[in-house]
Design a protein around this motif. Structure first.
Motif, PDB file in Angstrom:
ATOM      1  N   GLU A 128       0.825  -1.207   0.000  1.00  0.00           N
ATOM      2  CA  GLU A 128       0.000   0.000   0.000  1.00  0.00           C
ATOM      3  C   GLU A 128       0.857   1.255   0.000  1.00  0.00           C
ATOM      4  N   GLU A 129       1.983   1.220   0.682  1.00  0.00           N
ATOM      5  CA  GLU A 129       2.844   2.400   0.777  1.00  0.00           C
ATOM      6  C   GLU A 129       3.716   2.601  -0.452  1.00  0.00           C
ATOM      7  N   LEU A 130       3.659   1.660  -1.419  1.00  0.00           N
ATOM      8  CA  LEU A 130       4.450   1.837  -2.640  1.00  0.00           C
ATOM      9  C   LEU A 130       3.984   3.039  -3.447  1.00  0.00           C
ATOM     10  N   SER A 131       2.689   3.379  -3.341  1.00  0.00           N
ATOM     11  CA  SER A 131       2.171   4.500  -4.117  1.00  0.00           C
ATOM     12  C   SER A 131       2.634   5.844  -3.568  1.00  0.00           C
ATOM     13  N   VAL A 132       3.112   5.860  -2.317  1.00  0.00           N
ATOM     14  CA  VAL A 132       3.581   7.111  -1.725  1.00  0.00           C
ATOM     15  C   VAL A 132       4.975   7.418  -2.274  1.00  0.00           C
ATOM     16  N   PRO A 133       5.161   8.539  -2.945  1.00  0.00           N
ATOM     17  CA  PRO A 133       6.481   8.851  -3.516  1.00  0.00           C
ATOM     18  C   PRO A 133       7.552   8.922  -2.441  1.00  0.00           C
ATOM     19  N   ARG A 134       8.708   8.415  -2.763  1.00  0.00           N
ATOM     20  CA  ARG A 134       9.838   8.453  -1.836  1.00  0.00           C
ATOM     21  C   ARG A 134      10.666   9.700  -2.126  1.00  0.00           C
ATOM     22  N   ILE A 135      10.833  10.504  -1.095  1.00  0.00           N
ATOM     23  CA  ILE A 135      11.584  11.744  -1.240  1.00  0.00           C
ATOM     24  C   ILE A 135      13.069  11.439  -1.146  1.00  0.00           C
ATOM     25  N   LYS A 136      13.808  11.907  -2.126  1.00  0.00           N
ATOM     26  CA  LYS A 136      15.240  11.640  -2.177  1.00  0.00           C
ATOM     27  C   LYS A 136      15.971  12.479  -1.135  1.00  0.00           C
ATOM     28  N   THR A 157      16.898  25.254  -0.996  1.00  0.00           N
ATOM     29  CA  THR A 157      15.963  24.557  -1.881  1.00  0.00           C
ATOM     30  C   THR A 157      16.657  24.326  -3.212  1.00  0.00           C
ATOM     31  N   LYS A 158      16.301  23.223  -3.857  1.00  0.00           N
ATOM     32  CA  LYS A 158      16.907  22.886  -5.149  1.00  0.00           C
ATOM     33  C   LYS A 158      15.813  22.391  -6.077  1.00  0.00           C
ATOM     34  N   LEU A 159      15.826  22.897  -7.301  1.00  0.00           N
ATOM     35  CA  LEU A 159      14.821  22.505  -8.276  1.00  0.00           C
ATOM     36  C   LEU A 159      15.015  21.048  -8.672  1.00  0.00           C
ATOM     37  N   ALA A 160      13.944  20.259  -8.594  1.00  0.00           N
ATOM     38  CA  ALA A 160      13.990  18.839  -8.966  1.00  0.00           C
ATOM     39  C   ALA A 160      13.529  18.689 -10.406  1.00  0.00           C
ATOM     40  N   HIS A 161      14.230  17.839 -11.148  1.00  0.00           N
ATOM     41  CA  HIS A 161      13.911  17.607 -12.549  1.00  0.00           C
ATOM     42  C   HIS A 161      13.510  16.145 -12.752  1.00  0.00           C
ATOM     43  N   PRO A 162      12.607  15.868 -13.673  1.00  0.00           N
ATOM     44  CA  PRO A 162      12.300  14.464 -13.993  1.00  0.00           C
ATOM     45  C   PRO A 162      13.483  13.818 -14.684  1.00  0.00           C
ATOM     46  N   PRO A 163      13.553  12.502 -14.675  1.00  0.00           N
ATOM     47  CA  PRO A 163      14.679  11.820 -15.338  1.00  0.00           C
ATOM     48  C   PRO A 163      14.747  12.204 -16.816  1.00  0.00           C
ATOM     49  N   SER A 164      15.949  12.430 -17.291  1.00  0.00           N
ATOM     50  CA  SER A 164      16.125  12.817 -18.689  1.00  0.00           C
ATOM     51  C   SER A 164      16.059  11.582 -19.581  1.00  0.00           C
ATOM     52  N   ALA A 165      15.634  11.778 -20.806  1.00  0.00           N
ATOM     53  CA  ALA A 165      15.511  10.678 -21.764  1.00  0.00           C
ATOM     54  C   ALA A 165      16.827  10.485 -22.513  1.00  0.00           C
ATOM     55  N   SER A 166      17.068   9.264 -22.937  1.00  0.00           N
ATOM     56  CA  SER A 166      18.254   8.935 -23.724  1.00  0.00           C
ATOM     57  C   SER A 166      17.818   8.322 -25.047  1.00  0.00           C
ATOM     58  N   THR A 167      18.560   8.615 -26.093  1.00  0.00           N
ATOM     59  CA  THR A 167      18.269   8.058 -27.407  1.00  0.00           C
ATOM     60  C   THR A 167      18.970   6.713 -27.540  1.00  0.00           C
ATOM     61  N   ARG A 204       5.386  10.449 -11.328  1.00  0.00           N
ATOM     62  CA  ARG A 204       4.709   9.585 -12.287  1.00  0.00           C
ATOM     63  C   ARG A 204       5.714   8.980 -13.278  1.00  0.00           C
ATOM     64  N   ILE A 205       6.660   9.788 -13.731  1.00  0.00           N
ATOM     65  CA  ILE A 205       7.688   9.268 -14.650  1.00  0.00           C
ATOM     66  C   ILE A 205       8.534   8.220 -13.946  1.00  0.00           C
ATOM     67  N   ASN A 206       8.883   8.468 -12.687  1.00  0.00           N
ATOM     68  CA  ASN A 206       9.676   7.476 -11.949  1.00  0.00           C
ATOM     69  C   ASN A 206       8.906   6.167 -11.779  1.00  0.00           C
TER      70      ASN A 206
END
Length: 719
Positions: free
Chosen positions: A212-220, A254-264, A508-510
């Protein structure tokens, strides 16, 4: 440096793990692996070589471990599926094939814990590691509890955290209890619970809560990062001895968080670690069937003496060029160095402003915290004096900040904090925006109307009445979220606290990446409910404020906008002020046929006078025939521009009338005639050079909502 971790997962693969309980449609093993795969895939996504993983299979058909090979008893039916080491995508795929229910019921979980602790001890030696064992089981295998105290002592000596998560284990804190529990399972739960309680670091829980707790995002967790180490000055200490200079350190608050970048990447059949040249790109296999794509650029210049008229040049021999309109202005490195601002590392206070002169919404960047240099009492005393002085005078400091030599300078606002949020006196700083970042918009006041003559009106049709203002105020008060939530005791509290509000894009991306890594063939699962929790107002609040909304609608005299009438123009037809029918007065009959010599004006007039869709269809048909005639009778491309102009008017007018199907159907028919050479020969230049290049393709749903053609379909049609 990142923390080193050594984690061993003990996964129960016994025959009983294939059973289904508690109304679940998946087996106990599949249910448990939802937790395990999520943890392992998180480690894989982090791509840290210092986060190592080992996997042990409990109650397996085979026996494969070093302790059994050394002749020790009690380690049968335990297999090491993966030695401790970094986890990669290829290793994850191999592990997936090993996780399956066995045919045996034999295998001791306590022995598996001993094996896991031995593996961790041999791997980590005496180095600094976060050591962890995670046991996943249904508790239906026989366990030997005679040496429980020795196992506990071993785990505590090595510093291993033991986490036991059982399928349908009783957990009073979570509120779960399994009815009609087998005696063996009940006994095993008591053994494992006692083992965890004796460990210095241990967690015992039920699998339902873990899943049940898997849906809760884990803060890095983020370690403090020092962005500046040097003096904070007021004045010039090199010139004036009385100038202020305090040795400080700046860290990110505070630091701006970015989603994982895509690779070709591409699917690569080449051997592992091989490189294959493919024109302008190079493909490097990373060992998991996917090849990373590297861009390879070649620079050429015109050279009549070289083969092909072009000659390759080295990148080092090129100069930078900047666009100035349509002209490229070259500039050498020497000239560019002159234009760059030469700066030195510094943090200099330029002045002070009162609290009232700064608006909070101007803080748009990443915040930092400034503290005195470590083990420097003189700097601590000086910074504390500055912070308290700013706070007592209710003032901010404005400083020029350069974190490194020859870097861009920034203006920062220094905010005092005399032990209000931190343990020691410090300054918070935020970057100030540039003038181009601020957009000032002028709106008319809501309490008065100023006429052209300068008269101030307090009562006007554009101003809200007292009843309307009260209704709006009541609605705003009713929609207050500050006390809409409930705490554990049922008392009112904030509905959306900041620590429970997650960025849906990043998490969501993670989640999607972790799911795809473990289940490459399955469709993605829907977003977790916790990510969408605050995406819409709560239903209880909407029901609560419905009365205020109805009152506001009545006081504001809100009326529903009638739906658009298909086939009617968005723009109104211009009518004479007299209201007379000019065509009727001049004795002109309604036009029924469009003259090819004056097609565009007459086509517009016909559509303007049309009152039925049938009349629009007839006018479109005539215009289409004229376009086809112009193309058919064209000598080479002499009539192509006229035909394209007629087609453009047809497209524009039918968009205005919201009749995209009439145009799209005609264009399909025109393409068919051109490709089949029904318009007196090859007319492909008309199709490619005038229609497609001229933007006269199908009308898509991006241009007109009522169109059924998507952008992808339109591009496919053009090809």
């Amino acid at each position: 440096m990142a923390d080193k971790e050594a984690t061993v997962y003990i996964i129960d693969l016994g025959h009983s793990m294939g059973e289904k309980h508690s109304g679940r449609k998946e087996s106990n093993l599949d249910f448990s692996m939802r937790y395990v795969w999520d943890k392992i895939s998180t480690t894989v996504a982090a791509s840290r070589k210092t986060w190592t993983i080992g996997v042990i299979g409990l109650r397996t058909d085979e026996t494969n471990n070093t302790l059994d090979e050394n002749g020790l008893e009690g380690y049968e039916n335990i297999s090491v599926l993966q030695e401790i080491g970094p986890m990669s995508m290829s290793a994850l795929r191999e592990l997936r094939s090993e996780i399956k229910v066995s045919k045996t019921k034999q295998g001791d979980a306590i022995s598996a814990i001993v094996l896991a602790s031995s593996m961790i001890e041999d791997f980590t030696k005496k180095l600094k590691y976060n050591r962890k064992i995670i046991l996943v089981t249904d508790g239906k295998g026989a366990m030997d509890a005679d040496s429980l105290d020795e196992v506990t002592e071993k785990l505590n000596d090595v510093g291993i955290e033991l986490i036991v998560i059982g399928v349908d284990f009783d957990d009073p804190d979570y509120g779960f209890k399994e009815e009609d529990k087998p005696k063996l399972k009940k006994k095993n739960e008591e053994i494992l619970s006692r083992l965890v309680s004796q460990c210095k670091k241990g967690v015992y829980g039920t699998m339902a809560q873990a899943v049940e707790e898997l849906s809760v995002p884990r803060i890095k967790p983020v370690r403090p990062f020092k962005s500046y180490d040097g003096p904070l000055t007021l004045g010039d200490p090199e010139t004036y001895p009385n100038a202020m200079s305090i040795a400080v350190e700046r860290y990110f608050k505070t630091k701006l968080a970015h989603p994982p970048s895509a690779s070709t990447v591409v699917v690569n059949n080449a051997p592992s670690r091989s490189q294959v040249d493919d024109g302008d790109e190079a493909i490097e296999d990373n060992g998991n069937g996917l090849g990373a794509v590297r861009q390879v650029r070649a620079y050429k210049v015109n050279d009549p003496d070289a083969p092909g008229g072009k000659r390759d040049v080295d990148f080092d021999s090129l100069e930078r060029g900047y666009e100035y309109g349509r002209t490229v202005v070259p500039i050498s490195d020497m000239d560019e160095s002159i234009t760059n601002l030469q700066t030195k590392k510094s943090f200099t206070i330029l002045g002070f402003i009162p609290f009232s002169s700064y608006e909070p919404h101007l803080s748009m960047g990443e915040a930092g915290v400034i503290v005195a240099q470590k083990f420097n009492e003189k700097a601590e005393l000086a910074l504390s004096s500055l912070v308290n002085a700013l706070y007592e005078l209710q003032s901010y400091a404005v400083a020029r900040y350069v974190n490194k030599d020859n870097q861009k300078p920034f203006l920062h606002l220094l905010i005092p904090d005399p032990k209000l949020e931190s343990e020691a006196d410090c300054l918070f700083d935020v970057p100030l925006p540039f003038a181009e970042d601020i957009r000032s918009y002028q709106f008319p006041p809501l309490d008065k109307v100023v006429t052209v003559e300068g008269t101030v009106l307090r009562t006007h049709r554009l101003l809200p009445t007292p009843d309307l203002s009260k209704a709006m105020s009541d609605l705003v008060d009713a929609m207050d979220l500050s006390k809409f939530g409930k705490d554990d005791d049922g008392n009112p509290t904030e509905y959306a606290p900041i620590d429970e509000t997650y960025n849906p894009t990043i998490h969501r991306i993670n989640q999607a990446i972790r799911h795809r890594a473990v289940h490459p063939e399955e469709p993605l699962q829907p977003p977790a409910e916790i990510l969408l929790r605050f995406s819409k107002p709560p239903d209880e609040l909407v029901d609560q404020v419905k009365k205020q909304i109805d009152i506001l609608i009545k006081k504001a005299d809100v009326k529903k906008v009638p739906p658009k009438v298909k086939g009617k123009r968005k723009r109104e037809t211009v009518k004479p002020i007299s209201g007379l029918d000019v065509d009727a007065l001049l004795g002109q009959a309604k036009r029924t046929k469009i003259d090819p010599e004056n097609a565009i004006p007459e086509f517009k007039q016909t559509l303007g006078a049309a009152t039925e869709v049938k009349a629009i269809e007839e006018a479109t048909k005539q215009m289409g025939d004229i376009v086809c005639t112009l193309i058919r009778e064209s000598f080479a491309d002499i009539n192509y521009d006229r035909a394209a102009a007629h087609l453009g008017v047809m497209r524009e007018e039918l968009i205005a009338l919201e009749e995209p199907d009439l145009y799209n159907n005609f264009l399909r028919d025109l393409k068919k005639k051109i490709y089949q050479k029904e318009l007196d020969g090859d007319r492909m230049d008309m199709w490619r050079g005038k229609i497609i290049a001229g933007g006269l393709g199908l009308i898509t749903d991006q241009e007109l909502e009522v169109s059924s053609i998507t952008e992808a379909e339109a591009k496919k049609f053009e090809k």
